[in-house]
Write a protein that holds these residues in place. Structure first.
Motif, PDB file in Angstrom:
ATOM      1  N   ASP A 374       0.825  -1.211   0.000  1.00 17.73           N
ATOM      2  CA  ASP A 374       0.000   0.000   0.000  1.00 17.73           C
ATOM      3  C   ASP A 374       0.861   1.264   0.000  1.00 17.73           C
ATOM      4  N   HIS A 375       2.089   1.143  -0.529  1.00 13.44           N
ATOM      5  CA  HIS A 375       2.984   2.288  -0.737  1.00 13.44           C
ATOM      6  C   HIS A 375       3.452   2.939   0.562  1.00 13.44           C
ATOM      7  N   VAL A 376       3.465   2.177   1.656  1.00 13.33           N
ATOM      8  CA  VAL A 376       4.019   2.680   2.917  1.00 13.33           C
ATOM      9  C   VAL A 376       5.351   1.971   3.145  1.00 13.33           C
ATOM     10  N   HIS A 377       6.427   2.741   3.227  1.00 14.52           N
ATOM     11  CA  HIS A 377       7.777   2.183   3.346  1.00 14.52           C
ATOM     12  C   HIS A 377       8.253   2.361   4.787  1.00 14.52           C
ATOM     13  N   SER A 419      -1.649   0.702   9.604  1.00 11.84           N
ATOM     14  CA  SER A 419      -2.319  -0.339   8.822  1.00 11.84           C
ATOM     15  C   SER A 419      -3.728   0.081   8.433  1.00 11.84           C
ATOM     16  N   PHE A 420      -4.409   0.789   9.323  1.00 12.45           N
ATOM     17  CA  PHE A 420      -5.792   1.193   9.050  1.00 12.45           C
ATOM     18  C   PHE A 420      -5.847   2.301   8.001  1.00 12.45           C
ATOM     19  N   ASN A 421      -4.936   3.259   8.079  1.00 11.01           N
ATOM     20  CA  ASN A 421      -4.991   4.417   7.186  1.00 11.01           C
ATOM     21  C   ASN A 421      -4.321   4.176   5.836  1.00 11.01           C
ATOM     22  N   ALA A 422      -3.478   3.158   5.750  1.00 10.88           N
ATOM     23  CA  ALA A 422      -2.820   2.861   4.469  1.00 10.88           C
ATOM     24  C   ALA A 422      -3.826   2.229   3.516  1.00 10.88           C
ATOM     25  N   GLY A 423      -3.654   2.473   2.254  1.00 11.85           N
ATOM     26  CA  GLY A 423      -4.542   1.850   1.272  1.00 11.85           C
ATOM     27  C   GLY A 423      -5.036   2.858   0.253  1.00 11.85           C
ATOM     28  N   ASP A 426      -4.508   5.025  -5.580  1.00  9.50           N
ATOM     29  CA  ASP A 426      -3.761   6.211  -6.000  1.00  9.50           C
ATOM     30  C   ASP A 426      -2.975   6.853  -4.856  1.00  9.50           C
ATOM     31  N   ALA A 427      -2.812   6.120  -3.750  1.00 10.40           N
ATOM     32  CA  ALA A 427      -2.113   6.700  -2.596  1.00 10.40           C
ATOM     33  C   ALA A 427      -0.649   6.946  -2.941  1.00 10.40           C
TER      34      ALA A 427
END
Length: 456
Positions: A374-377, A419-423, A426-427
């Protein structure tokens, strides 16, 4: 096996399990002795049996993981069972012989997969040819009398003979479709494919039994048409063609041989069936379970649907915390069948740090990989990991000692907001560094003081 010296086995186990050197050495020696035994003459080989191992230690310190990784290292049939699920004959519960039956099933599945991998190239060629035939000539439902099928008489009507011109046109069209298929242009086309219809299953004693197996496979296999896309049909056809190419009798023979010579049975919670010297009540049933387990550990023959399986040369690894009961509470005969005793220690703060940094399957790597989808590194600072280790140790000391399993709860709480806010498709890419301060702010365990340990 020849290359796996005890030192190499321990090195491989160190990739996934931190500490517990005594237990690792014991299983490494047991594994090497198997290879040594295989090099001896058949007469002497029959006299040498494995030295079973009893692991003593709290939960979450690596007992199950050591046994599971050991089996995976040498592709040995493996099964983990809880001793508490079994009862002595005459009581409601599982029969201990089901352990060997389940182990044999695992071995059959493992060997079948190996054989399927060997014939996969040939199966792919045959499946592609079948796929092209289905694309050119869709299947039609068969309408045959079931009694005719039972007697082995005609299923489908005879096809008229093709002329030479029709055969050439068919071959030309097939070659065109083959090129399209290999270029991936037909992957989402739908076709109808004939698959085997599963016979109804009955639940008996917690196990599923096929009605077809009960009737000795006297009835013909039922089939049905399924409408699927080409990429799904390919997998189904490869599986079908692989089954045709595999010698099932050879699979069963090899599976039984591996079960007998290489099988590993992990008996967890053995301390829960140890009596406490009461002489009445549930202790009687516990002792009955031990006496039922004893024959398969000593060496006996268990009948399975793949044939008789001997347990004489299987390696049994038993494990338990032994907080309430003691090893001496086990019946003497069972104690004698587990001559190698190893003690596993509770994990320290340094152990938790190493678990998070040195193991191949570290939770830090797992969560980083999950959130990267989900593009979170994610990156973790060393001070943050040490703070997580400190909190985990404190929670284990003030509550139940869950060992390394406590880390799962800690990480879920720590990364809940992320985890909840990722997603979202187009993020944008987000780079997040977990610091010591972030850990202190997001873990409730750090904010609240547990007073239970001070209450007398």
């Amino acid at each position: 096996m020849k290359e796996l010296s005890p030192h190499e086995v321990v090195r491989q186990l160190n990739r996934y399990i931190i500490g517990q050197d005594e237990a690792k050495r014991a299983v490494a020696i047991a594994l090497r002795n198997r290879w040594r035994r295989a090099q001896l003459s058949e007469e002497l080989r029959e006299e040498i049996t494995p030295k079973n191992i009893l692991m003593i230690g709290p939960t979450g310190v690596g007992k199950t993981e050591i046994a599971r990784r050991l089996a995976k290292l040498v592709d040995a049939p493996f099964i983990k069972v809880e001793a508490t699920k079994f009862t002595e004959v005459g009581y409601v519960g599982r029969d201990v012989e089901s352990i060997i039956r389940d182990l044999t099933e695992n071995a059959v599945r493992m060997v079948h997969d190996e054989y399927a991998a060997r014939v996969r190239t040939r199966a792919q060629v045959l499946a592609e040819d079948q796929l092209l035939n289905l694309l050119l000539q869709p299947q039609k439902p068969r309408t045959a009398n079931p009694f005719e099928l039972l007697l082995g008489r005609g299923s489908s009507a005879p096809q008229p003979e093709q002329s030479e011109e029709e055969k050439r046109q068919y071959a030309s069209r097939k070659d065109q479709l083959r090129d399209q298929l290999r270029r991936g242009e037909l992957e989402n086309n739908e076709i109808e494919i004939e698959v085997e219809d599963q016979m109804p299953q009955l639940e008996v004693g917690g196990a599923s039994i096929s009605i077809g197996d009960m009737m000795g496979n006297m009835m013909p296999k039922r089939t049905k048409l399924r409408r699927v896309k080409v990429h799904e049909a390919r997998d189904i056809l490869i599986a079908q063609e692989s089954d045709k190419l595999i010698d099932e009798d050879a699979v069963r023979e090899e599976a039984v041989r591996r079960t007998e010579q290489s099988g590993i049975v992990f008996l967890d919670e053995i301390d829960k069936v140890a009596g406490h010297g009461g002489g009445s009540g549930p202790d009687i049933s516990r002792e009955g379970v031990q006496r039922d387990i004893l024959p398969i550990v000593e060496g006996s023959t268990v009948n399975t649907k793949y044939g008789a399986v001997r347990t004489d040369f299987m390696l049994f690894i038993a494990a338990g915390a032994f907080h309430v009961s003691k090893v001496t509470d086990l019946i003497p005969e069972l104690q004698g069948r587990f001559p190698v005793h190893v003690r596993l220690k509770s994990l320290t703060e340094e152990d938790f740090v190493n678990i998070l940094t040195q193991t191949d399957n570290a939770l830090t790597r797992q969560y980083a990989a999950l959130l990267e989808v989900d593009h979170v590194h994610l990156t973790f600072e060393d001070d943050a990991l040490r703070e997580i280790a400190r909190i985990t140790l404190r929670e284990n000391e003030s509550h139940e000692d869950l060992g390394a399993r406590r880390l799962h709860a800690i990480f879920e709480e720590l990364l809940e907001d992320v985890s909840f806010n990722a997603g979202g498709g187009d993020a944008p890419d987000v780079y997040l560094t977990i610091t010591e301060q972030y850990v202190k702010e997001h873990l409730k365990a750090e904010k609240t003081l547990d007073t239970k340990k001070y209450i007398l």
